[in-house]
Write a protein that holds these residues in place. Structure first.
Motif, PDB file in Angstrom:
ATOM      1  N   MET A  64      46.833  47.812  37.144  1.00  0.00           N
ATOM      2  CA  MET A  64      46.310  46.935  36.102  1.00  0.00           C
ATOM      3  C   MET A  64      45.449  47.741  35.147  1.00  0.00           C
ATOM      4  O   MET A  64      44.665  48.589  35.553  1.00  0.00           O
ATOM      5  CB  MET A  64      45.458  45.820  36.720  1.00  0.00           C
ATOM      6  N   SER A  65      45.594  47.513  33.837  1.00  0.00           N
ATOM      7  CA  SER A  65      44.740  48.164  32.865  1.00  0.00           C
ATOM      8  C   SER A  65      43.849  47.129  32.214  1.00  0.00           C
ATOM      9  O   SER A  65      44.163  45.943  32.168  1.00  0.00           O
ATOM     10  CB  SER A  65      45.576  48.889  31.804  1.00  0.00           C
ATOM     11  N   GLY A  66      42.713  47.606  31.721  1.00  0.00           N
ATOM     12  CA  GLY A  66      41.769  46.709  31.078  1.00  0.00           C
ATOM     13  C   GLY A  66      42.135  46.464  29.633  1.00  0.00           C
ATOM     14  O   GLY A  66      43.260  46.691  29.202  1.00  0.00           O
ATOM     15  N   LYS A  67      41.154  45.983  28.889  1.00  0.00           N
ATOM     16  CA  LYS A  67      41.322  45.784  27.458  1.00  0.00           C
ATOM     17  C   LYS A  67      40.287  46.621  26.731  1.00  0.00           C
ATOM     18  O   LYS A  67      39.146  46.756  27.181  1.00  0.00           O
ATOM     19  CB  LYS A  67      41.146  44.314  27.084  1.00  0.00           C
ATOM     20  N   SER A  81      38.563  46.846  33.583  1.00  0.00           N
ATOM     21  CA  SER A  81      37.344  46.528  32.845  1.00  0.00           C
ATOM     22  C   SER A  81      37.639  46.299  31.360  1.00  0.00           C
ATOM     23  O   SER A  81      38.621  46.812  30.815  1.00  0.00           O
ATOM     24  CB  SER A  81      36.321  47.663  32.971  1.00  0.00           C
ATOM     25  N   LEU A  82      36.754  45.546  30.728  1.00  0.00           N
ATOM     26  CA  LEU A  82      36.767  45.419  29.277  1.00  0.00           C
ATOM     27  C   LEU A  82      35.945  46.571  28.715  1.00  0.00           C
ATOM     28  O   LEU A  82      34.784  46.754  29.082  1.00  0.00           O
ATOM     29  CB  LEU A  82      36.161  44.083  28.845  1.00  0.00           C
ATOM     30  N   ILE A  83      36.534  47.356  27.822  1.00  0.00           N
ATOM     31  CA  ILE A  83      35.860  48.484  27.199  1.00  0.00           C
ATOM     32  C   ILE A  83      35.494  48.078  25.774  1.00  0.00           C
ATOM     33  O   ILE A  83      36.371  47.734  24.979  1.00  0.00           O
ATOM     34  CB  ILE A  83      36.755  49.742  27.167  1.00  0.00           C
ATOM     35  N   PHE A 110      47.341  57.759  20.021  1.00  0.00           N
ATOM     36  CA  PHE A 110      47.837  56.875  21.079  1.00  0.00           C
ATOM     37  C   PHE A 110      49.134  57.380  21.700  1.00  0.00           C
ATOM     38  O   PHE A 110      49.390  57.131  22.884  1.00  0.00           O
ATOM     39  CB  PHE A 110      48.040  55.461  20.540  1.00  0.00           C
ATOM     40  N   GLY A 111      49.938  58.082  20.920  1.00  0.00           N
ATOM     41  CA  GLY A 111      51.191  58.613  21.432  1.00  0.00           C
ATOM     42  C   GLY A 111      51.029  60.006  22.017  1.00  0.00           C
ATOM     43  O   GLY A 111      51.200  60.219  23.223  1.00  0.00           O
ATOM     44  N   ARG A 151      45.332  52.267  23.250  1.00  0.00           N
ATOM     45  CA  ARG A 151      45.375  51.578  21.966  1.00  0.00           C
ATOM     46  C   ARG A 151      44.493  50.325  22.048  1.00  0.00           C
ATOM     47  O   ARG A 151      44.535  49.607  23.049  1.00  0.00           O
ATOM     48  CB  ARG A 151      46.817  51.175  21.640  1.00  0.00           C
ATOM     49  N   PRO A 152      43.698  50.042  21.034  1.00  0.00           N
ATOM     50  CA  PRO A 152      42.843  48.843  21.090  1.00  0.00           C
ATOM     51  C   PRO A 152      43.668  47.562  21.181  1.00  0.00           C
ATOM     52  O   PRO A 152      44.706  47.424  20.541  1.00  0.00           O
ATOM     53  CB  PRO A 152      42.078  48.888  19.764  1.00  0.00           C
TER      54      PRO A 152
END
Length: 220
Positions: free
Chosen positions: A1-4, A94-96, A130-131, A137-138
């Motif tokens: 899982m990744s955050g935002k 986590s939310l960053i 991002f690449g 990426r936000p």
């Protein structure tokens, strides 16, 4: 899982740091897992080139260093930060919250280029960070829109006690170009605009914070 990853963006003197801090405290108080970041990371070895650039070591005007070269200075700082500091928190969900990010390159470096080159530069920038570099990426960007004339007055008060402005902050014409570029980015890239002044007068910090909190909640 990744955050935002959420970004609070704006010109110098727009209140990014204040609003990011207030928002972080509020969200943490609600029980959310939140990490607050601020870029550039002055004093870190990875920020050496960008610090030299902002202090005028490579030229006394922002345009003395081209948009692509200057962008790499700031991108290296973000890459190092991600790998060394907040990657685990992000991957754990986590939310960053970032006070500035790649979006600052989009604003400040796009402004150096002729209007016909903006789209090409933004495509290059997002692919590069991002690449190619692989930083996140936000998920959302919130742009605090403060007219440069108003932000200059706020910065004058700040620097009366703390020192000289960098080569971006002291060039009002450049900051006006940056605002034009920022509003273009808002339209092209889907950033949320938070108006921070009415009639050239800054709105109360608390009022801006409430509007920002509502926009963040909608994005969550």
């Amino acid at each position: 899982m990744s955050g935002k990853l959420f970004v609070i963006e704006g010109l110098d003197g727009s209140g990014k740091g204040t609003q990011t801090e207030l928002l972080t405290r509020r969200l943490q108080g609600e029980g959310r897992a939140v990490r607050k970041l601020s870029f550039p990371r002055y004093g870190d070895p990875a920020a050496g080139a960008l610090t030299e650039y902002l202090h005028g070591s490579y030229g006394q005007k922002p345009e003395d260093v081209n948009a692509y070269a200057a962008s790499t200075f700031f991108a290296v700082d973000r890459y190092a930060s991600f790998r060394q500091d907040w990657r685990a928190a992000y991957l754990a969900g986590s939310l960053i919250l970032c006070d500035r990010y790649t979006t600052s390159n989009a604003v400040h470096q796009t402004a150096k280029l002729p209007r016909g080159e903006w789209d090409g530069f933004l495509d290059w920038l997002y692919d590069f960070e991002f690449g190619k570099l692989g930083i996140p990426r936000p998920a959302a960007v919130f742009y605090l829109d403060m007219p440069p004339e108003a932000s200059q007055k706020l910065m004058d008060k700040r620097y009366a006690a703390s020192g000289e402005k960098d080569i971006h902050e002291q060039d009002l014409a450049y900051l006006n170009h940056c605002r034009q570029a920022a509003l273009y980015c808002c339209q092209k890239l889907g950033w949320t605009v938070i108006d921070c002044a009415r009639g050239g007068v800054p709105r109360p910090v608390e009022e801006i914070g409430e509007e920002l909190r509502g926009a963040v909640e909608a994005a969550l």
